[in-house]
Design an enzyme around this catalytic site. Structure first.
Site, PDB file in Angstrom:
ATOM      1  N   LYS A 127     -14.775  53.298  80.791  1.00 55.41           N
ATOM      2  CA  LYS A 127     -15.737  52.924  81.820  1.00 55.41           C
ATOM      3  C   LYS A 127     -16.645  51.848  81.242  1.00 55.41           C
ATOM      4  O   LYS A 127     -17.406  52.086  80.304  1.00 55.41           O
ATOM      5  CB  LYS A 127     -16.554  54.149  82.244  1.00 55.41           C
ATOM      6  CG  LYS A 127     -17.543  53.854  83.355  1.00 55.41           C
ATOM      7  CD  LYS A 127     -18.297  55.119  83.751  1.00 55.41           C
ATOM      8  CE  LYS A 127     -19.250  54.860  84.896  1.00 55.41           C
ATOM      9  NZ  LYS A 127     -20.030  56.068  85.225  1.00 55.41           N
ATOM     10  N   LYS A 136     -12.247  51.800  84.691  1.00 56.26           N
ATOM     11  CA  LYS A 136     -13.225  51.420  85.702  1.00 56.26           C
ATOM     12  C   LYS A 136     -14.125  50.324  85.157  1.00 56.26           C
ATOM     13  O   LYS A 136     -14.609  50.456  84.037  1.00 56.26           O
ATOM     14  CB  LYS A 136     -14.069  52.664  86.064  1.00 56.26           C
ATOM     15  CG  LYS A 136     -15.133  52.414  87.105  1.00 56.26           C
ATOM     16  CD  LYS A 136     -16.000  53.645  87.321  1.00 56.26           C
ATOM     17  CE  LYS A 136     -17.042  53.327  88.394  1.00 56.26           C
ATOM     18  NZ  LYS A 136     -17.975  54.400  88.638  1.00 56.26           N
TER      19      LYS A 136
HETATM   20 ZN   LIG Z   1     -23.709  58.714  85.519  1.00 56.07          ZN
END
Ligand SMILES: [Zn+2]
Length: 325
Positions: free
Chosen positions: A197, A250
């Site tokens: 992420k 992501k």
């Molecule tokens: Zn968070």
């Protein structure tokens, strides 16, 4: 052999030939529909930064589950906007939290027909907007946060969540959550880890939607830097070793290379998050008549899948069925 014996255009001649030979197809069942559930509202509230997207009150989540299933989408990802926030984000792990209530409604109504995924993090529930507990200096405390994430996961699963998706980027969070779940008798509950992420400006519209903008600082000390490649693979490997059943990259579009590397390196399902900024750019351009939304969305989802994603979390999920070729 080459031209004129070889003519690549032979296999592109008709629509049927092209369809027959297409290696990548998008099925609605491989899309995941994110829902923002807000316990402070009684009517759907449009999210200004995400044109056509809404926050829903609790009593309308069943309608959204139904809408997803009607489009062939079998899975939803729940985000909660609680009535109250505090220092430790306790709304994330209370039995009557907004996600817990939403999950109970969806599970009662749809049983096993709909896969309910719960985002496991604290940032929507903390008054400072960070993903973990903070010390006096405002630093996010890794190990103190793990227990709260574990409690959040257990309370979500008790409420009907089928898959937990930890997104806080705390070290050791997958291991901690696995232990908490197993201890509570949920050894069959899969974990979808937000492994790679990245700290990204593409999350901007979501933060308005989830009211989760940090009140101070940013998330760069726990989310990844955009130039990192090997670190993403290391994060994924660690999460798999800690017990992740599926992993996520992501955002999606600026990180297709990472999706592709992950696919080539690991034999677990790869999930890509086609994030809010990616959605909003398409919507804004389409509103202006600058692009054809249906074709562009199809092309974006195909690109993410071609890069190696097995599943795609996308704000377009409910729209695409009739657009797919
Ligand atoms: Zn968070």
């Amino acid at each position: 052999m080459s031209f004129p014996t070889v003519r690549m255009r032979r296999l592109r001649r008709t629509e049927s030939l092209r369809a027959m030979l297409s290696q990548v197809q998008i099925q609605p069942s491989s899309l995941i529909y994110p829902i923002f559930v807000d316990e402070t509202i009684t009517e759907p509230v449009p999210i200004v930064t995400m044109q056509g997207y809404f926050r829903y009150p609790l009593d309308q989540v069943i309608g959204e589950g139904k809408a997803a299933l009607e489009q062939g989408v079998k899975s939803v990802l729940l985000f909660g906007i609680p009535a109250e926030k505090n220092e430790t984000g306790s709304g994330a792990y209370t039995k009557n939290g907004v996600v817990q209530k939403a999950a109970r409604k969806l599970k009662d109504e749809f049983k096993e027909k709909l896969v309910i995924i719960g985002d496991v993090c604290l940032c929507e529930y903390t008054n400072h907007g960070h993903c973990g507990v903070i010390n006096k200096e405002g630093e996010v405390q890794n190990d103190e946060t793990l227990e709260l994430l574990g409690k959040t996961a257990v309370s979500q699963v008790e409420s009907g969540v089928d898959i937990v998706a930890p997104s806080a980027m705390m070290d050791g969070q997958i291991f901690a959550i696995r232990e908490f779940l197993d201890e509570a008798g949920f050894e069959q509950t899969p974990i979808l880890a937000y492994s790679a992420k990245y700290a990204s400006a593409f999350y901007g519209p979501f933060r308005e939607a989830a009211e989760s903008t940090p009140k101070f600082g940013n998330r760069r000390s726990y989310q990844m830097s955009q130039g990192s490649v090997h670190e993403a693979l290391r994060e994924i490997e660690l999460d798999i070793n800690e017990g992740a059943d599926m992993i996520m990259v992501k955002p999606a579009l600026a990180y297709l290379d990472i999706i592709s590397l992950a696919k080539a390196s690991f034999d677990v399902p790869i999930v890509a998050y086609n994030v809010s900024g990616e959605y909003s750019m398409v919507k804004a351009a389409a509103l202006n008549g600058w692009i054809d939304e249906k074709s562009v969305v199809q092309e974006i989802l195909t690109g993410i899948k071609r890069a190696g994603a097995d599943l795609i979390i996308t704000y377009h999920a409910k729209d695409v069925k009739n657009w797919l070729k």
